[in-house]
Write an enzyme that holds these catalytic residues in place. Structure first.
Site, PDB file in Angstrom:
ATOM      1  N   HIS A 108      37.875  50.276  37.446  1.00  0.00           N
ATOM      2  CA  HIS A 108      38.544  49.278  36.602  1.00  0.00           C
ATOM      3  C   HIS A 108      37.667  49.013  35.375  1.00  0.00           C
ATOM      4  O   HIS A 108      36.455  49.249  35.398  1.00  0.00           O
ATOM      5  CB  HIS A 108      38.761  47.992  37.378  1.00  0.00           C
ATOM      6  CG  HIS A 108      39.784  48.113  38.457  1.00  0.00           C
ATOM      7  ND1 HIS A 108      40.375  47.017  39.037  1.00  0.00           N
ATOM      8  CD2 HIS A 108      40.325  49.197  39.068  1.00  0.00           C
ATOM      9  CE1 HIS A 108      41.240  47.416  39.963  1.00  0.00           C
ATOM     10  NE2 HIS A 108      41.220  48.746  39.993  1.00  0.00           N
ATOM     11  N   CYS A 150      41.037  41.418  38.823  1.00  0.00           N
ATOM     12  CA  CYS A 150      41.488  41.401  40.213  1.00  0.00           C
ATOM     13  C   CYS A 150      40.337  40.934  41.105  1.00  0.00           C
ATOM     14  O   CYS A 150      39.197  40.774  40.650  1.00  0.00           O
ATOM     15  CB  CYS A 150      41.956  42.786  40.639  1.00  0.00           C
ATOM     16  SG  CYS A 150      40.620  43.988  40.855  1.00  0.00           S
ATOM     17  N   CYS A 187      37.177  43.130  41.060  1.00  0.00           N
ATOM     18  CA  CYS A 187      36.373  42.950  39.853  1.00  0.00           C
ATOM     19  C   CYS A 187      35.643  41.610  39.876  1.00  0.00           C
ATOM     20  O   CYS A 187      34.490  41.524  39.461  1.00  0.00           O
ATOM     21  CB  CYS A 187      37.252  43.083  38.618  1.00  0.00           C
ATOM     22  SG  CYS A 187      37.882  44.764  38.396  1.00  0.00           S
ATOM     23  N   GLU A 189      36.467  46.307  34.111  1.00  0.00           N
ATOM     24  CA  GLU A 189      35.348  45.388  34.354  1.00  0.00           C
ATOM     25  C   GLU A 189      34.217  46.079  35.108  1.00  0.00           C
ATOM     26  O   GLU A 189      33.043  45.921  34.764  1.00  0.00           O
ATOM     27  CB  GLU A 189      35.823  44.158  35.150  1.00  0.00           C
ATOM     28  CG  GLU A 189      36.823  43.291  34.420  1.00  0.00           C
ATOM     29  CD  GLU A 189      38.277  43.734  34.595  1.00  0.00           C
ATOM     30  OE1 GLU A 189      39.162  42.983  34.176  1.00  0.00           O
ATOM     31  OE2 GLU A 189      38.530  44.833  35.144  1.00  0.00           O
TER      32      GLU A 189
END
Length: 169
Positions: free
Chosen positions: A53, A83, A86, A55
């Site tokens: 992801h 999410c 993260c 992040e």
């Protein structure tokens, strides 16, 4: 303190997904002392890595650049509310402040018409529940095994770490 130029950079990174195959429109920057020290774009599909992801990629980049695993004092700017995975990564890394553009709800509305085959599916609410639940309360079946051996290694590592620290003074 929030700075629009850092959020704009995170959004610009997310925009790269419009042209880069295997990416998704989630961009992120990590800021320390007023300078960008890490950047990331979601590459989950391109890398066959569900943890890639924006992040997480930005945290990895910042840690490599700063040669540390403690990002205390750093701010994270992201194009979308993170999410649970993260958020957990941000907590482990010590991120001090989060700034986000689109909310999880807004992203859900934008992605609502996509089929499962057209996107990397994440059930955000189920992820939040599972991430915060004790192992015995999660939906995923699990079983503990060989804990005596594993704990012995943990204990040995701790003793070696303490000895090394004491030797350094």
């Amino acid at each position: 303190m929030y700075r629009e130029d850092f959020m704009r950079r995170a959004i610009d990174i997310s925009r790269e997904a419009l042209e880069k195959p295997g990416t998704e429109p989630f961009g992120c920057v990590i800021v320390k002392d007023g300078a960008i020290v890490g950047e990331g774009l979601n590459h989950s599909l391109a890398h066959f890595d569900p943890t890639s992801h924006g992040e997480v990629e930005a945290i990895r980049d910042a840690c490599r650049r700063l040669e540390c695993v403690d990002l205390s004092g750093c701010e994270l700017y992201t194009s979308c509310e993170p999410c649970a995975m993260c958020v957990a990564t941000m907590e482990v890394a010590g991120i001090s402040t989060l700034y986000y553009a689109a909310s999880m709800g807004q992203a859900g509305v934008a992605f609502a018409t996509l089929t499962r085959a057209e996107r990397h599916p994440i059930d955000v609410e189920a992820l939040r529940v599972a991430a915060g639940a004790p192992v015995e309360a999660r939906a995923m079946p699990s079983q503990q095994a060989m804990d005596t051996e594993a704990v012995a290694i943990l204990d040995s590592w701790v003793k070696a770490r303490k000895a090394a620290t004491a030797a350094r003074g």
